[in-house]
Design an enzyme around this catalytic site. Structure first.
Site, PDB file in Angstrom:
ATOM      1  N   ILE A   1       0.828  -1.212   0.000  1.00  0.00           N
ATOM      2  CA  ILE A   1       0.000   0.000   0.000  1.00  0.00           C
ATOM      3  C   ILE A   1       0.864   1.265   0.000  1.00  0.00           C
ATOM      4  O   ILE A   1       0.406   2.336  -0.386  1.00  0.00           O
ATOM      5  CB  ILE A   1      -0.956  -0.038   1.225  1.00  0.00           C
ATOM      6  CG1 ILE A   1      -2.195   0.788   0.995  1.00  0.00           C
ATOM      7  CG2 ILE A   1      -0.237   0.378   2.512  1.00  0.00           C
ATOM      8  CD1 ILE A   1      -3.290   0.543   2.013  1.00  0.00           C
TER       9      ILE A   1
ATOM     10  N   ASN B   1      11.951  -8.192   6.796  1.00  0.00           N
ATOM     11  CA  ASN B   1      12.204  -7.453   8.034  1.00  0.00           C
ATOM     12  C   ASN B   1      11.798  -8.348   9.195  1.00  0.00           C
ATOM     13  O   ASN B   1      10.698  -8.908   9.206  1.00  0.00           O
ATOM     14  CB  ASN B   1      11.387  -6.157   8.058  1.00  0.00           C
ATOM     15  CG  ASN B   1      11.839  -5.165   7.010  1.00  0.00           C
ATOM     16  OD1 ASN B   1      13.026  -5.106   6.674  1.00  0.00           O
ATOM     17  ND2 ASN B   1      10.916  -4.403   6.474  1.00  0.00           N
TER      18      ASN B   1
ATOM     19  N   HIS C   1       6.260 -12.206   5.835  1.00  0.00           N
ATOM     20  CA  HIS C   1       6.069 -11.695   4.471  1.00  0.00           C
ATOM     21  C   HIS C   1       7.404 -11.365   3.843  1.00  0.00           C
ATOM     22  O   HIS C   1       8.319 -10.888   4.502  1.00  0.00           O
ATOM     23  CB  HIS C   1       5.159 -10.463   4.456  1.00  0.00           C
ATOM     24  CG  HIS C   1       5.586  -9.356   5.380  1.00  0.00           C
ATOM     25  ND1 HIS C   1       5.302  -9.375   6.716  1.00  0.00           N
ATOM     26  CD2 HIS C   1       6.270  -8.219   5.154  1.00  0.00           C
ATOM     27  CE1 HIS C   1       5.790  -8.289   7.282  1.00  0.00           C
ATOM     28  NE2 HIS C   1       6.404  -7.559   6.360  1.00  0.00           N
TER      29      HIS C   1
ATOM     30  N   HIS D   1       9.121  -8.935   1.074  1.00  0.00           N
ATOM     31  CA  HIS D   1       8.995  -7.766   0.193  1.00  0.00           C
ATOM     32  C   HIS D   1       9.789  -8.081  -1.070  1.00  0.00           C
ATOM     33  O   HIS D   1      10.964  -8.454  -0.982  1.00  0.00           O
ATOM     34  CB  HIS D   1       9.648  -6.526   0.816  1.00  0.00           C
ATOM     35  CG  HIS D   1       9.036  -6.023   2.076  1.00  0.00           C
ATOM     36  ND1 HIS D   1       8.220  -4.909   2.113  1.00  0.00           N
ATOM     37  CD2 HIS D   1       9.143  -6.450   3.363  1.00  0.00           C
ATOM     38  CE1 HIS D   1       7.855  -4.675   3.366  1.00  0.00           C
ATOM     39  NE2 HIS D   1       8.403  -5.595   4.149  1.00  0.00           N
TER      40      HIS D   1
HETATM   41  P1  5GP Z   1       6.987  -4.652   7.397  1.00  0.00           P
HETATM   42  O1  5GP Z   1       7.179  -3.201   7.791  1.00  0.00           O
HETATM   43  O2  5GP Z   1       6.270  -5.412   8.502  1.00  0.00           O
HETATM   44  O3  5GP Z   1       8.219  -5.343   6.918  1.00  0.00           O
HETATM   45  O4  5GP Z   1       6.036  -4.634   6.128  1.00  0.00           O
HETATM   46  C1  5GP Z   1       4.677  -4.415   6.214  1.00  0.00           C
HETATM   47  C2  5GP Z   1       4.269  -3.782   4.914  1.00  0.00           C
HETATM   48  O5  5GP Z   1       2.870  -3.863   4.807  1.00  0.00           O
HETATM   49  C3  5GP Z   1       4.644  -2.295   4.787  1.00  0.00           C
HETATM   50  O6  5GP Z   1       5.509  -2.120   3.671  1.00  0.00           O
HETATM   51  C4  5GP Z   1       3.296  -1.600   4.600  1.00  0.00           C
HETATM   52  O7  5GP Z   1       3.346  -0.541   3.662  1.00  0.00           O
HETATM   53  C5  5GP Z   1       2.405  -2.735   4.129  1.00  0.00           C
HETATM   54  N1  5GP Z   1       1.012  -2.575   4.503  1.00  0.00           N
HETATM   55  C6  5GP Z   1       0.535  -2.184   5.716  1.00  0.00           C
HETATM   56  N2  5GP Z   1      -0.804  -2.194   5.715  1.00  0.00           N
HETATM   57  C7  5GP Z   1      -1.180  -2.595   4.456  1.00  0.00           C
HETATM   58  C8  5GP Z   1      -2.463  -2.805   3.845  1.00  0.00           C
HETATM   59  O8  5GP Z   1      -3.527  -2.637   4.440  1.00  0.00           O
HETATM   60  N3  5GP Z   1      -2.445  -3.214   2.549  1.00  0.00           N
HETATM   61  C9  5GP Z   1      -1.291  -3.412   1.844  1.00  0.00           C
HETATM   62  N4  5GP Z   1      -1.409  -3.784   0.586  1.00  0.00           N
HETATM   63  N5  5GP Z   1      -0.075  -3.236   2.405  1.00  0.00           N
HETATM   64  C10 5GP Z   1      -0.026  -2.832   3.692  1.00  0.00           C
END
Ligand code: 5GP
Ligand code: ZN
Length: 117
Positions: free
Chosen positions: A36, A90, A103, A105
């Site tokens: 997002i 991460n 997840h 990226h």
């Molecule tokens: P993290 O920071 O945990 O490695 O990655 C989580 C990712 O999820 C972030 O890059 C953030 O932008 C994405 N994200 C958070 N909420 C949402 C959402 O509701 N929809 C989508 N598509 N991505 C999200």
């Protein structure tokens, strides 16, 4: 129990279709959708359908699904026509993890600095 859906988990809700996402690929074990808040022209998240807190927990609890994530990273890169790309897991808040459902990226479509920040 490990692997079971968690009520308070955003990515479990995306897997269940309760939160919308721009899904680009799905397999029996994984879902891939656009981040997002993209950090590159292509920024796609690949998640296992099962809930584990992070990539290492997934690799311990469901190693075949951890391998599926990496295979899907290549499939996403192929679909997006990326010659090179970066896969990031991460792990822990200090490393920027904000969603505690494993997840990957997949980032690409621009020059990627090494070492990363
Ligand atoms: P993290 O920071 O945990 O490695 O990655 C989580 C990712 O999820 C972030 O890059 C953030 O932008 C994405 N994200 C958070 N909420 C949402 C959402 O509701 N929809 C989508 N598509 N991505 C999200
Ligand atoms: Zn979850």
């Amino acid at each position: 129990m490990a692997g079971e859906p968690q009520d308070d988990c955003l990515f479990c809700k995306i897997v269940e279709g309760h939160v919308p996402a721009t899904i680009v690929r799905e397999t029996e074990t994984t879902v891939a959708f656009r981040d997002i808040n993209p950090q590159a022209p292509t920024h796609i998240l690949i998640i296992p359908r099962v809930h584990y807190e992070n990539a290492a927990a997934l690799a311990s609890g469901a190693p075949e699904v951890a391998a599926d994530l990496l295979r899907e990273a290549q499939a996403v890169a192929d679909d997006e026509k990326l010659e090179s790309y970066r896969v990031v897991f991460n792990t822990g808040a200090g490393a920027g993890q904000t969603v505690f459902h494993a997840h990957a990226h997949v980032l690409g479509g621009r020059g990627l600095q090494w070492p990363p920040g």
